[in-house]
Design a protein around this motif. Structure first.
Motif, PDB file in Angstrom:
ATOM      1  N   TRP A  13       0.720  -1.127  -0.006  1.00  0.00           N
ATOM      2  CA  TRP A  13       0.071   0.208  -0.032  1.00  0.00           C
ATOM      3  C   TRP A  13       1.073   1.287  -0.054  1.00  0.00           C
ATOM      4  O   TRP A  13       1.785   1.348   0.680  1.00  0.00           O
ATOM      5  N   ASP A  14       0.525   2.294  -0.832  1.00  0.00           N
ATOM      6  CA  ASP A  14       1.445   3.449  -0.915  1.00  0.00           C
ATOM      7  C   ASP A  14       1.013   4.243   0.414  1.00  0.00           C
ATOM      8  O   ASP A  14       0.041   4.041   1.253  1.00  0.00           O
ATOM      9  N   SER A  15       1.531   5.687   0.327  1.00  0.00           N
ATOM     10  CA  SER A  15       1.379   6.483   1.569  1.00  0.00           C
ATOM     11  C   SER A  15      -0.223   7.010   1.288  1.00  0.00           C
ATOM     12  O   SER A  15      -0.800   7.716   2.354  1.00  0.00           O
ATOM     13  N   ASN A  16      -0.828   7.126   0.258  1.00  0.00           N
ATOM     14  CA  ASN A  16      -2.328   7.513   0.039  1.00  0.00           C
ATOM     15  C   ASN A  16      -3.072   6.483   0.426  1.00  0.00           C
ATOM     16  O   ASN A  16      -4.238   6.556   0.196  1.00  0.00           O
ATOM     17  N   GLY A  17      -2.567   5.253   0.765  1.00  0.00           N
ATOM     18  CA  GLY A  17      -3.799   4.152   0.882  1.00  0.00           C
ATOM     19  C   GLY A  17      -4.110   3.404  -0.344  1.00  0.00           C
ATOM     20  O   GLY A  17      -5.115   2.635  -0.440  1.00  0.00           O
ATOM     21  N   VAL A  18      -3.316   3.596  -1.402  1.00  0.00           N
ATOM     22  CA  VAL A  18      -3.693   2.954  -2.752  1.00  0.00           C
ATOM     23  C   VAL A  18      -3.021   1.820  -2.705  1.00  0.00           C
ATOM     24  O   VAL A  18      -1.768   1.554  -2.393  1.00  0.00           O
ATOM     25  N   TRP A  19      -3.687   0.481  -3.291  1.00  0.00           N
ATOM     26  CA  TRP A  19      -2.867  -0.782  -3.260  1.00  0.00           C
ATOM     27  C   TRP A  19      -2.225  -0.643  -4.600  1.00  0.00           C
ATOM     28  O   TRP A  19      -2.457  -0.240  -5.604  1.00  0.00           O
ATOM     29  N   VAL A  20      -0.883  -1.057  -4.421  1.00  0.00           N
ATOM     30  CA  VAL A  20       0.077  -1.111  -5.204  1.00  0.00           C
ATOM     31  C   VAL A  20       0.276  -2.425  -5.916  1.00  0.00           C
ATOM     32  O   VAL A  20       0.288  -2.592  -7.422  1.00  0.00           O
ATOM     33  N   GLY A  21       0.030  -3.515  -5.375  1.00  0.00           N
ATOM     34  CA  GLY A  21      -0.092  -5.008  -5.628  1.00  0.00           C
ATOM     35  C   GLY A  21       0.429  -5.842  -4.620  1.00  0.00           C
ATOM     36  O   GLY A  21       0.694  -5.610  -3.510  1.00  0.00           O
ATOM     37  N   GLN A  22       0.869  -6.944  -5.164  1.00  0.00           N
ATOM     38  CA  GLN A  22       1.645  -8.063  -4.193  1.00  0.00           C
ATOM     39  C   GLN A  22       3.129  -8.330  -4.493  1.00  0.00           C
ATOM     40  O   GLN A  22       3.510  -8.053  -5.779  1.00  0.00           O
ATOM     41  N   VAL A  23       3.669  -8.644  -3.352  1.00  0.00           N
ATOM     42  CA  VAL A  23       5.337  -8.916  -3.591  1.00  0.00           C
ATOM     43  C   VAL A  23       5.401  -9.987  -4.164  1.00  0.00           C
ATOM     44  O   VAL A  23       4.932 -11.155  -3.807  1.00  0.00           O
ATOM     45  N   VAL A  24       6.150 -10.070  -5.473  1.00  0.00           N
ATOM     46  CA  VAL A  24       6.427 -11.336  -6.127  1.00  0.00           C
ATOM     47  C   VAL A  24       8.012 -11.733  -5.942  1.00  0.00           C
ATOM     48  O   VAL A  24       8.359 -12.973  -6.590  1.00  0.00           O
ATOM     49  N   ASP A  25       8.822 -10.829  -5.812  1.00  0.00           N
ATOM     50  CA  ASP A  25      10.152 -11.298  -5.635  1.00  0.00           C
ATOM     51  C   ASP A  25      10.913 -10.047  -4.580  1.00  0.00           C
ATOM     52  O   ASP A  25      10.158  -8.824  -4.416  1.00  0.00           O
ATOM     53  N   LEU A  44      11.592  -4.363  -3.679  1.00  0.00           N
ATOM     54  CA  LEU A  44      10.699  -5.271  -3.739  1.00  0.00           C
ATOM     55  C   LEU A  44      10.222  -5.281  -5.200  1.00  0.00           C
ATOM     56  O   LEU A  44      10.096  -4.116  -5.504  1.00  0.00           O
ATOM     57  N   VAL A  45       9.870  -6.181  -5.739  1.00  0.00           N
ATOM     58  CA  VAL A  45       9.284  -6.363  -6.999  1.00  0.00           C
ATOM     59  C   VAL A  45       7.761  -6.540  -6.582  1.00  0.00           C
ATOM     60  O   VAL A  45       7.405  -7.603  -6.231  1.00  0.00           O
ATOM     61  N   VAL A  46       6.759  -5.847  -7.318  1.00  0.00           N
ATOM     62  CA  VAL A  46       5.320  -5.628  -6.599  1.00  0.00           C
ATOM     63  C   VAL A  46       4.817  -6.057  -8.284  1.00  0.00           C
ATOM     64  O   VAL A  46       4.863  -5.152  -9.274  1.00  0.00           O
ATOM     65  N   SER A  47       3.677  -6.814  -8.119  1.00  0.00           N
ATOM     66  CA  SER A  47       2.954  -7.061  -9.376  1.00  0.00           C
ATOM     67  C   SER A  47       1.577  -6.754  -8.982  1.00  0.00           C
ATOM     68  O   SER A  47       0.941  -7.446  -7.989  1.00  0.00           O
ATOM     69  N   GLY A  48       0.615  -5.966  -9.780  1.00  0.00           N
ATOM     70  CA  GLY A  48      -0.872  -5.753  -9.468  1.00  0.00           C
ATOM     71  C   GLY A  48      -1.676  -6.841 -10.135  1.00  0.00           C
ATOM     72  O   GLY A  48      -2.984  -6.716 -10.222  1.00  0.00           O
ATOM     73  N   ARG A  49      -1.071  -7.882 -10.910  1.00  0.00           N
ATOM     74  CA  ARG A  49      -1.623  -8.520 -11.865  1.00  0.00           C
ATOM     75  C   ARG A  49      -1.375 -10.030 -11.557  1.00  0.00           C
ATOM     76  O   ARG A  49      -2.131 -11.121 -11.540  1.00  0.00           O
ATOM     77  N   ARG A  50      -0.236 -10.371 -11.300  1.00  0.00           N
ATOM     78  CA  ARG A  50       0.294 -11.879 -11.442  1.00  0.00           C
ATOM     79  C   ARG A  50       0.769 -12.085 -10.421  1.00  0.00           C
ATOM     80  O   ARG A  50       1.947 -13.037 -10.284  1.00  0.00           O
ATOM     81  N   GLY A  51       0.586 -11.875  -8.972  1.00  0.00           N
ATOM     82  CA  GLY A  51       1.062 -12.175  -7.809  1.00  0.00           C
ATOM     83  C   GLY A  51       1.473 -13.556  -7.700  1.00  0.00           C
ATOM     84  O   GLY A  51       2.470 -14.248  -7.321  1.00  0.00           O
TER      85      GLY A  51
END
Length: 108
Positions: A13-25, A44-51
């Motif tokens: 989650w970013d500083s505004n409370g917006v979901w960035v994604g899931q940690v994948v690496d 961290l590598v973060v994906s919003g689609r392919r976690g």
């Protein structure tokens, strides 16, 4: 948190409370010359689609990348976001909170 691999799959989650994604690496730098080969977390590598698909895809047991894994990483990490470890504020409670906004992050 006992082990950094527990970060895999956590929501970011970013500083505004917006979901960035899931940690994948987790990107690390090996510190050479130390007795126990300590590692420093780079980001961290973060994906919003392919976690779930990307978790633990690219590294072997020793953390090395083979040529096939490196090729797969380039294909599958398209659209992923890199979060520098210096931007991570909190990673307890099953979620990662960062100090920047989603728009300021770079692609992995």
């Amino acid at each position: 948190m006992g082990n950094v691999t527990e970060l895999l799959g956590q929501s970011v989650w970013d500083s505004n409370g917006v979901w960035v994604g899931q940690v994948v690496d987790i990107r690390v730098i090996k510190n050479r010359g130390e007795l126990q080969q300590a590692q420093t977390i780079c980001g961290l590598v973060v994906s919003g689609r392919r976690g779930p698909l990307l978790r633990r895809l690219t590294g072997d047991r020793q953390g090395r990348l083979g040529w096939l894994a490196e090729l797969l990483a380039r294909v599958f990490y398209v659209g992923c976001t890199f979060v520098p470890w210096t931007d991570v504020m909190d990673y307890s409670g099953g979620e990662v909170h960062i100090s920047t906004t989603r728009n300021t992050l770079t692609r992995a």
